[in-house]
Design a protein around this motif. Sequence first.
Motif, PDB file in Angstrom:
ATOM      1  N   ALA A 130       0.833  -1.198   0.000  1.00 46.59           N
ATOM      2  CA  ALA A 130       0.000   0.000   0.000  1.00 46.59           C
ATOM      3  C   ALA A 130       0.873   1.255   0.000  1.00 46.59           C
ATOM      4  O   ALA A 130       2.026   1.239   0.442  1.00 46.59           O
ATOM      5  CB  ALA A 130      -0.914   0.003   1.220  1.00 46.59           C
ATOM      6  N   ILE A 131       0.301   2.360  -0.490  1.00 43.19           N
ATOM      7  CA  ILE A 131       1.007   3.645  -0.459  1.00 43.19           C
ATOM      8  C   ILE A 131       1.197   4.101   0.980  1.00 43.19           C
ATOM      9  O   ILE A 131       2.257   4.586   1.371  1.00 43.19           O
ATOM     10  CB  ILE A 131       0.225   4.695  -1.268  1.00 43.19           C
ATOM     11  CG1 ILE A 131       0.227   4.317  -2.755  1.00 43.19           C
ATOM     12  CG2 ILE A 131       0.804   6.087  -1.073  1.00 43.19           C
ATOM     13  CD1 ILE A 131      -0.669   5.186  -3.605  1.00 43.19           C
ATOM     14  N   ALA A 132       0.150   3.953   1.784  1.00 43.23           N
ATOM     15  CA  ALA A 132       0.216   4.325   3.195  1.00 43.23           C
ATOM     16  C   ALA A 132      -0.584   3.312   4.001  1.00 43.23           C
ATOM     17  O   ALA A 132      -1.690   2.931   3.607  1.00 43.23           O
ATOM     18  CB  ALA A 132      -0.334   5.726   3.418  1.00 43.23           C
ATOM     19  N   GLY A 133      -0.032   2.864   5.128  1.00 42.82           N
ATOM     20  CA  GLY A 133      -0.720   1.876   5.950  1.00 42.82           C
ATOM     21  C   GLY A 133      -0.679   0.504   5.306  1.00 42.82           C
ATOM     22  O   GLY A 133       0.209   0.171   4.526  1.00 42.82           O
ATOM     23  N   GLY A 134      -1.674  -0.323   5.663  1.00 37.71           N
ATOM     24  CA  GLY A 134      -1.781  -1.644   5.054  1.00 37.71           C
ATOM     25  C   GLY A 134      -0.829  -2.678   5.613  1.00 37.71           C
ATOM     26  O   GLY A 134      -0.695  -3.774   5.047  1.00 37.71           O
ATOM     27  N   GLU A 135      -0.165  -2.352   6.735  1.00 33.01           N
ATOM     28  CA  GLU A 135       0.721  -3.353   7.326  1.00 33.01           C
ATOM     29  C   GLU A 135      -0.091  -4.571   7.763  1.00 33.01           C
ATOM     30  O   GLU A 135      -1.222  -4.452   8.216  1.00 33.01           O
ATOM     31  CB  GLU A 135       1.452  -2.783   8.544  1.00 33.01           C
ATOM     32  CG  GLU A 135       2.339  -1.604   8.250  1.00 33.01           C
ATOM     33  CD  GLU A 135       1.633  -0.276   8.416  1.00 33.01           C
ATOM     34  OE1 GLU A 135       2.331   0.759   8.476  1.00 33.01           O
ATOM     35  OE2 GLU A 135       0.386  -0.268   8.490  1.00 33.01           O
ATOM     36  N   TYR A 327      -5.589   1.256   5.190  1.00 28.34           N
ATOM     37  CA  TYR A 327      -4.595   1.729   4.223  1.00 28.34           C
ATOM     38  C   TYR A 327      -5.236   2.610   3.169  1.00 28.34           C
ATOM     39  O   TYR A 327      -6.467   2.707   3.060  1.00 28.34           O
ATOM     40  CB  TYR A 327      -3.880   0.550   3.561  1.00 28.34           C
ATOM     41  CG  TYR A 327      -4.742  -0.297   2.650  1.00 28.34           C
ATOM     42  CD1 TYR A 327      -4.775  -0.072   1.279  1.00 28.34           C
ATOM     43  CD2 TYR A 327      -5.511  -1.342   3.150  1.00 28.34           C
ATOM     44  CE1 TYR A 327      -5.554  -0.851   0.435  1.00 28.34           C
ATOM     45  CE2 TYR A 327      -6.285  -2.122   2.331  1.00 28.34           C
ATOM     46  CZ  TYR A 327      -6.302  -1.878   0.965  1.00 28.34           C
ATOM     47  OH  TYR A 327      -7.083  -2.654   0.144  1.00 28.34           O
ATOM     48  N   SER A 328      -4.380   3.240   2.363  1.00 30.78           N
ATOM     49  CA  SER A 328      -4.831   4.024   1.212  1.00 30.78           C
ATOM     50  C   SER A 328      -4.003   3.643  -0.003  1.00 30.78           C
ATOM     51  O   SER A 328      -2.871   3.164   0.118  1.00 30.78           O
ATOM     52  CB  SER A 328      -4.691   5.526   1.494  1.00 30.78           C
ATOM     53  OG  SER A 328      -3.344   5.866   1.765  1.00 30.78           O
ATOM     54  N   GLY A 329      -4.603   3.851  -1.189  1.00 26.56           N
ATOM     55  CA  GLY A 329      -3.924   3.497  -2.431  1.00 26.56           C
ATOM     56  C   GLY A 329      -4.070   2.032  -2.758  1.00 26.56           C
ATOM     57  O   GLY A 329      -4.654   1.253  -1.996  1.00 26.56           O
ATOM     58  N   PRO A 330      -3.533   1.598  -3.906  1.00 29.47           N
ATOM     59  CA  PRO A 330      -3.618   0.179  -4.289  1.00 29.47           C
ATOM     60  C   PRO A 330      -2.775  -0.689  -3.364  1.00 29.47           C
ATOM     61  O   PRO A 330      -1.737  -0.266  -2.852  1.00 29.47           O
ATOM     62  CB  PRO A 330      -3.062   0.171  -5.718  1.00 29.47           C
ATOM     63  CG  PRO A 330      -2.183   1.372  -5.788  1.00 29.47           C
ATOM     64  CD  PRO A 330      -2.826   2.408  -4.913  1.00 29.47           C
ATOM     65  N   ARG A 331      -3.250  -1.881  -3.136  1.00 31.41           N
ATOM     66  CA  ARG A 331      -2.540  -2.863  -2.302  1.00 31.41           C
ATOM     67  C   ARG A 331      -2.903  -4.241  -2.818  1.00 31.41           C
ATOM     68  O   ARG A 331      -4.086  -4.557  -2.981  1.00 31.41           O
ATOM     69  CB  ARG A 331      -2.948  -2.732  -0.838  1.00 31.41           C
ATOM     70  CG  ARG A 331      -2.288  -3.749   0.130  1.00 31.41           C
ATOM     71  CD  ARG A 331      -2.862  -3.532   1.531  1.00 31.41           C
ATOM     72  NE  ARG A 331      -2.194  -4.305   2.573  1.00 31.41           N
ATOM     73  CZ  ARG A 331      -2.576  -5.510   2.983  1.00 31.41           C
ATOM     74  NH1 ARG A 331      -3.641  -6.102   2.415  1.00 31.41           N
ATOM     75  NH2 ARG A 331      -1.927  -6.134   3.959  1.00 31.41           N
ATOM     76  N   SER A 332      -1.915  -5.073  -3.084  1.00 34.51           N
ATOM     77  CA  SER A 332      -2.181  -6.424  -3.579  1.00 34.51           C
ATOM     78  C   SER A 332      -1.340  -7.426  -2.798  1.00 34.51           C
ATOM     79  O   SER A 332      -0.122  -7.516  -2.992  1.00 34.51           O
ATOM     80  CB  SER A 332      -1.873  -6.534  -5.077  1.00 34.51           C
ATOM     81  OG  SER A 332      -2.071  -7.861  -5.526  1.00 34.51           O
ATOM     82  N   ILE A 333      -2.004  -8.142  -1.907  1.00 36.04           N
ATOM     83  CA  ILE A 333      -1.388  -9.231  -1.136  1.00 36.04           C
ATOM     84  C   ILE A 333      -2.141 -10.505  -1.466  1.00 36.04           C
ATOM     85  O   ILE A 333      -3.373 -10.537  -1.398  1.00 36.04           O
ATOM     86  CB  ILE A 333      -1.450  -8.958   0.378  1.00 36.04           C
ATOM     87  CG1 ILE A 333      -0.891  -7.576   0.712  1.00 36.04           C
ATOM     88  CG2 ILE A 333      -0.705 -10.062   1.136  1.00 36.04           C
ATOM     89  CD1 ILE A 333       0.575  -7.397   0.429  1.00 36.04           C
TER      90      ILE A 333
END
Length: 358
Positions: A130-135, A327-333
């Motif tokens: 993610a750009i921000a967050g998403g941990e 989170y913000s932004g794209p995230r691919s897990i």
Amino acid sequence: MIAFEEMPLAALHAPLVWRITRGQQAAQATVRDWLAAHRQLYDARLDQYGAVLIRGFAALHAATDFDTVLAAAGADLLDYVGGTSPRRAVCGRVMTATEVPSDYSIPIHQEMSYTANPPERIAFFCVTPAIAGGETTLADMREVTRRIDSGVLQRFRQKGGVQLRRNLPLPEHAALRPGVPKPWTEVFNTTERSAAERAAAMRGWRTQWLDDGSLQLWQDVLPATRVHPRTGDDLWFNQLHIFSPIAALRWARNDGRHALAERIEVALRNTPDRADEVLHGDGTPVSAEDVLHVAEVLDACALPHAWQAGDLLMLDNLLAGHGRRQYSGPRSILAALIGARHSAAPLDAAAARREVSA
């Protein structure tokens, strides 16, 4: 030649990081063979730490790479029938980690701990952080179990464990329900009532159709803790802190999802029979006090893991809990559920040191 160093985090048993120090540009086939050759050490480290992160291979990019690496690790991939999180298949049994919206956190949990045959392990692969967050948050379940009040543990033992009662709506009604409810058509991968009933019956689950077309589902009565088959640890292993309505309300408030919190409060007043519920094995509801205590312990034990593209994270599903931050932004897990592994001979400490330096 591939080389790596082990980097345990001082504050938590999980994860142990294997940072690749030589051979970062190795081809996918070389990575696959290397992991297969180190499987015995990898298995031993998972029993010790609960989680192992492999970081630094440039050749790992996509779902097909993830699938290939899992095969090298001897992984027997499972389906997600009966699961609660919205997911999408990507490649074979490799799937998205979750499609819960980004403004939701996800509390620490162990995968499918509300079923009699949960996966032994769960693997994650980072395509895009993610750009921000998403941990991804991780928790040592040995520490969680130590922190849970002994009186709470004793109540679950005396009252026969824990049972999850879920209400699964029709797809067209899912958006009207509080939380992120999963339609029964998605849970059982069918649009036929009879097929859903058969799938539930095969797993020993009781069902009842309600007048709004939703399916009431009573899943297995299970112990609140389970003993790890190799380490002997007796570990907290259930999701009452997610499915209990009072916990869902707390979760929404903590995330700042205030409109949803209000909807949950209204639903609990007007249609409590349409809410999920967590029961003791004897059929009595788990108290709000016990639910909130467990939720607070899990939150206190959650530590964040920040992703890098190409990261491969394997968790022992009993020893390590996992969650997610907003989170913000794209995230691919991506994720894969793994069944019981074949037994490997024990690896002694001297052999382990030789393996790391190889």
